[in-house]
Design a protein around this motif. Structure first.
Motif, short mmCIF file in Angstrom:
data_model
loop_
_atom_site.label_atom_id
_atom_site.label_comp_id
_atom_site.label_asym_id
_atom_site.label_seq_id
_atom_site.Cartn_x
_atom_site.Cartn_y
_atom_site.Cartn_z
N LEU A 38 58.53 87.69 52.84
CA LEU A 38 57.28 88.12 52.98
C LEU A 38 56.53 88.89 54.04
O LEU A 38 55.70 89.86 53.55
N ALA A 45 50.22 86.40 57.13
CA ALA A 45 49.34 84.67 57.28
C ALA A 45 49.87 84.53 58.56
O ALA A 45 48.70 83.00 58.74
N SER A 70 49.56 93.41 51.47
CA SER A 70 49.65 92.93 49.69
C SER A 70 50.89 93.09 49.01
O SER A 70 51.35 92.34 47.97
N LEU A 73 53.54 90.04 48.76
CA LEU A 73 52.87 88.53 48.53
C LEU A 73 53.12 88.43 46.93
O LEU A 73 53.11 89.04 46.13
N HIS A 75 51.42 85.44 44.14
CA HIS A 75 50.28 84.30 44.12
C HIS A 75 49.47 84.02 45.30
O HIS A 75 48.40 83.09 43.85
N ASP A 76 49.74 84.15 45.66
CA ASP A 76 48.64 83.09 46.79
C ASP A 76 47.61 84.12 47.27
O ASP A 76 47.22 84.84 47.95
N PRO A 77 46.24 83.09 46.11
CA PRO A 77 44.94 83.75 46.14
C PRO A 77 43.94 84.26 46.90
O PRO A 77 43.84 85.08 48.06
N GLY A 78 44.60 83.40 48.43
CA GLY A 78 44.41 83.22 49.81
C GLY A 78 44.77 84.40 50.63
O GLY A 78 43.67 85.26 50.76
N LEU A 79 46.19 84.55 50.82
CA LEU A 79 46.35 85.89 51.55
C LEU A 79 46.16 86.59 50.83
O LEU A 79 46.02 88.30 51.29
N ARG A 135 48.04 88.07 40.15
CA ARG A 135 47.68 88.97 41.73
C ARG A 135 46.57 90.24 41.75
O ARG A 135 46.02 90.56 42.69
#
Length: 294
Positions: A38, A45, A70, A73, A75-79, A135
């Protein structure tokens, strides 16, 4: 308070705008652990306050654009949403206009194997569109001022990114990483830059995360095919070793002929990897003070 008084494109039509520098080197200087796939996203995170502090360091150095954490990153929508929110907080605390640019790194960045400096992943354009669309949608939903399509090594991937943006009304800049007068994948720069010439979503086009010596020829190639504002934010000339995850610094760092870059059309100027707040402060002095917040 608003983080900026108008669209970034309007500012570029009037004057040069100063970008920030490398996020990874600033986080490392703050004592953060960037190991793992990451990269800066790990700090986002686990220690988002450190990302906020890094953005603030660049704002205090005079940066008018902060680029979110980003880049690497998936596909983590929260991050993805958090990356914009953290940058927004730093922008709103500034004493001058600051725009938030949501970083959209290339597919190779997510692989974390250095392939963003090679391109040619063996994927079709349709597959790249399918990778980037969710993303980009998540980042746009978070409300940045602009998308930073950055460190793009391959004109095929640039075409895929522009397909995702087409018709969205979003605004973005497109930055290729280049070497020796070509994209990292070996394509001619004029053809690569021409892809953005007719894209209304693209407000600026140019290069980032490349040797400073490659900037001016690339800007001249871009200016030959588009009248859009140009961008330049190289690294310090170091070379990334993906096997050891380390940078190899040049024995003799190349000069930054910023006046020549501006004469060629550069309106967005800043730094990428290994360019820290002191360097950005030096660019701020060269460009003059930013307008006061209104």
């Amino acid at each position: 308070m608003p983080r900026a008084t108008g669209p970034l494109a309007d500012a570029l039509a009037r004057r040069p705008v100063l970008l920030d520098g490398g996020l990874s080197n600033q986080l490392a200087d703050q004592g953060c652990d960037l190991s793992g796939a990451l990269w800066t996203g790990r700090v986002l995170a686990e220690r988002p306050e450190q990302v906020a502090a890094a953005h603030t360091a660049y704002v205090r150095a005079g940066a008018e654009v902060v680029i979110t954490a980003s880049y690497q990153l998936g596909h983590d929508p929260g991050l993805l949403e958090r990356s914009v929110r953290v940058a927004d907080g730093a922008a709103r605390a500034a004493g001058h206009e600051v725009w938030v640019a949501a970083s959209v790194g290339p597919y190779g960045a997510v692989l974390a194997d250095g392939s963003e400096y090679r391109g040619r992943y063996g994927l079709s354009r349709d597959a790249l569109v399918a990778f980037h669309r969710p993303r980009i949608e998540a980042l746009l939903a978070a409300g940045p001022d602009v998308l930073a399509l950055e460190t793009v090594p391959d004109s095929d991937e640039a075409e895929a990114l522009l397909r995702v943006l087409a018709g969205t009304g979003a605004r973005a800049w497109l930055g290729y990483t280049v070497e020796g007068g070509r994209t990292r994948a070996g394509q001619p720069l004029r053809e690569a830059f021409a892809l953005a010439a007719g894209a209304p979503e693209v407000i600026a086009v140019g290069v980032n995360c490349c040797d400073p010596r490659d900037v001016l020829p690339a800007l001249e190639a871009a200016a030959s095919v588009t009248a859009k504002p140009l961008l330049a934010y190289p690294n310090d000339g170091s070379v990334w070793d993906a096997a050891t995850r380390t940078w190899h610094a040049p024995a003799h760092p190349a000069p930054w002929p910023v006046a020549a870059w501006r004469a060629a059309g550069a309106r967005l100027v800043g730094g990428c990897c290994r360019v820290g707040p002191p360097w950005i402060a030096g660019l701020r002095a060269a460009l003059g003070p930013p307008p006061p917040e209104v």
